[in-house]
Structures are given as C-alpha cells and as structure tokens.
Design an enzyme around this catalytic site. Sequence first.
Site, short mmCIF file in Angstrom:
data_model
loop_
_atom_site.label_atom_id
_atom_site.label_comp_id
_atom_site.label_asym_id
_atom_site.label_seq_id
_atom_site.Cartn_x
_atom_site.Cartn_y
_atom_site.Cartn_z
N GLY A 49 0.66 -1.29 -0.40
CA GLY A 49 -0.01 -0.41 0.00
C GLY A 49 1.14 1.23 -0.01
O GLY A 49 2.12 0.73 0.39
N GLN A 54 2.87 9.66 1.68
CA GLN A 54 4.87 8.97 1.52
C GLN A 54 5.84 9.46 0.51
O GLN A 54 6.63 9.01 -0.23
CB GLN A 54 5.00 7.45 1.44
CG GLN A 54 4.46 6.89 2.83
CD GLN A 54 4.02 5.52 2.64
OE1 GLN A 54 2.97 4.47 2.30
NE2 GLN A 54 5.21 4.78 2.69
N CYS A 111 7.42 -1.03 5.78
CA CYS A 111 7.01 0.25 5.43
C CYS A 111 7.65 1.07 4.75
O CYS A 111 9.33 0.70 4.55
CB CYS A 111 6.18 1.38 6.64
SG CYS A 111 5.80 3.06 5.74
N LEU A 112 7.21 1.69 3.20
CA LEU A 112 8.05 1.92 2.20
C LEU A 112 8.99 3.35 2.67
O LEU A 112 10.13 3.19 2.61
CB LEU A 112 7.29 2.38 1.04
CG LEU A 112 6.22 1.53 0.53
CD1 LEU A 112 5.84 2.04 -1.08
CD2 LEU A 112 7.62 0.35 -0.22
N HIS A 153 -2.57 0.73 8.81
CA HIS A 153 -1.51 1.23 8.50
C HIS A 153 -1.07 2.20 7.95
O HIS A 153 -1.12 3.29 7.73
CB HIS A 153 -0.40 0.32 7.91
CG HIS A 153 0.58 0.52 7.89
ND1 HIS A 153 1.98 0.31 8.30
CD2 HIS A 153 1.75 1.39 6.38
CE1 HIS A 153 2.67 0.65 7.86
NE2 HIS A 153 2.45 1.13 6.85
N GLU A 154 -1.68 1.74 6.06
CA GLU A 154 -1.81 3.09 5.41
C GLU A 154 -2.69 4.52 6.12
O GLU A 154 -2.00 5.64 5.91
CB GLU A 154 -2.76 2.87 4.13
CG GLU A 154 -2.60 1.46 3.47
CD GLU A 154 -0.59 1.51 3.39
OE1 GLU A 154 0.18 2.94 2.73
OE2 GLU A 154 0.24 0.89 3.12
N HIS A 157 -1.30 6.50 8.03
CA HIS A 157 -0.09 7.70 7.45
C HIS A 157 -0.73 8.61 7.24
O HIS A 157 0.03 10.19 7.07
CB HIS A 157 0.05 7.17 6.18
CG HIS A 157 1.53 5.77 5.84
ND1 HIS A 157 2.88 6.18 6.56
CD2 HIS A 157 1.68 5.13 5.60
CE1 HIS A 157 3.71 5.36 6.43
NE2 HIS A 157 2.68 4.52 5.85
NI NI Z 1 3.69 2.77 5.34
#
Ligand code: NI
Length: 195
Positions: A49, A54, A111-112, A153-154, A157
């Site tokens: 995701g 991000q 996480c990216l 999680h997404e 953010h």
């Molecule tokens: Ni993340």
Amino acid sequence: MAIRKIAQLGHPVLRQRAEEVPVSQLTSPRIQSLIDDMLETMRDANGAGIAAPQVHESLRIAIIEVGDNPRYPDLPAVPQVVLINPVLTPLVGAPGEALADHDAVEMYEGCLSVRGLRGRVRRPRKVRVQALDRHGKRFDQVFEGFAASVFQHECDHLDGILFVDRADAATLCFLDEYARYVPLAERLVDGGATD
Ligand code: NI
C-alpha cells in the site's frame, strides 16, 4: 505516470495530519496523476500500500494492493483499492479497553518509509472502511485479518502515525533478521481466524 521519491522516517511530511481532498478537485489532472504516480511508485517498490504523504503530498489518499508481492510472499491477495478521505471504524473491541486475543490481528509490518525494518503491530482484526474511490463513488466495505491490518497501516499515515509508533519495540528487526529468525507462524497471527 512517474515514480516519485518516497519520504523516509524523519521527514516532517510523514508526521503531519494530511488534508482532506476537496471533492470538487477529485477529477482534476493534479489529483488523478498523483493517484497514478502513487500506484506506479508503490508497485515499483513492491509495497502492499501507499499513502500520499509518503510521496510528499499531504492529502488524504491511500492505496492498498496486495498481489504477487516479493516483499510479502506468504500473505493473501487484496484487490486494488484507492481510498479518498477514508474513515476507518473498528468493529471489534471497545474504546479504551485492551483488545482481546480473538479481536486482534498481529502482524510484522513494514513500510516503504521505514526502509528495511519490520516490527509486530497488534490491531483490531475487523474494520469498516468508508471513503470515496478515485471517481468520487462511495466505497463502504468491511475487512478482516491481514487486509484489516493493511488498511489501518495506510490510513494511519494520513494522521501522521507510523507503524513504529504502534509496534512492540522488542520485536523491531531488520529484513535479513526477520527472514532468518521470525517463524512463518508468527509473522501473521489472526486471533479471529476460524480455519
Ligand atoms: Ni507505511
């Protein structure tokens, strides 16, 4: 479409509360190409995701997509969903009370924006997700288990929250060590799974 640079832990954009997307601007080229770029950036980085902060855009847009993902080879697929201004409501547990095991999903998240790190996060295992899709159509679905973790999680953010804030600190590990020392059975534990 373009691959955008991914903000890393410590960048202030990851800690801001993202702004609502004005519905009147949803179909604008700026928002639509941002969504296309988020998709391309997520796929390029093998993310499950991605959220707009991000890619340095403080807007309430999140995308979830889990297909054949080398970063998460042992996890079930989740079809692509683009969420605009999402609202998540846990459907298990009571506010202010500890989550019972049968109401919880525990997953080693990554996480990216926190490159190379994994850690175990405990979350409500069932959530209602309400949002608009990229065309302005209402989205309203319930997700359980692994998918419920990914949506939470997404959407975290969008409120400036990262998984490291919620992870059990003693479980934090780098990818190599995760692969070597975290048994498959502990990577995803869904307390409410019936099979
Ligand atoms: Ni993340």
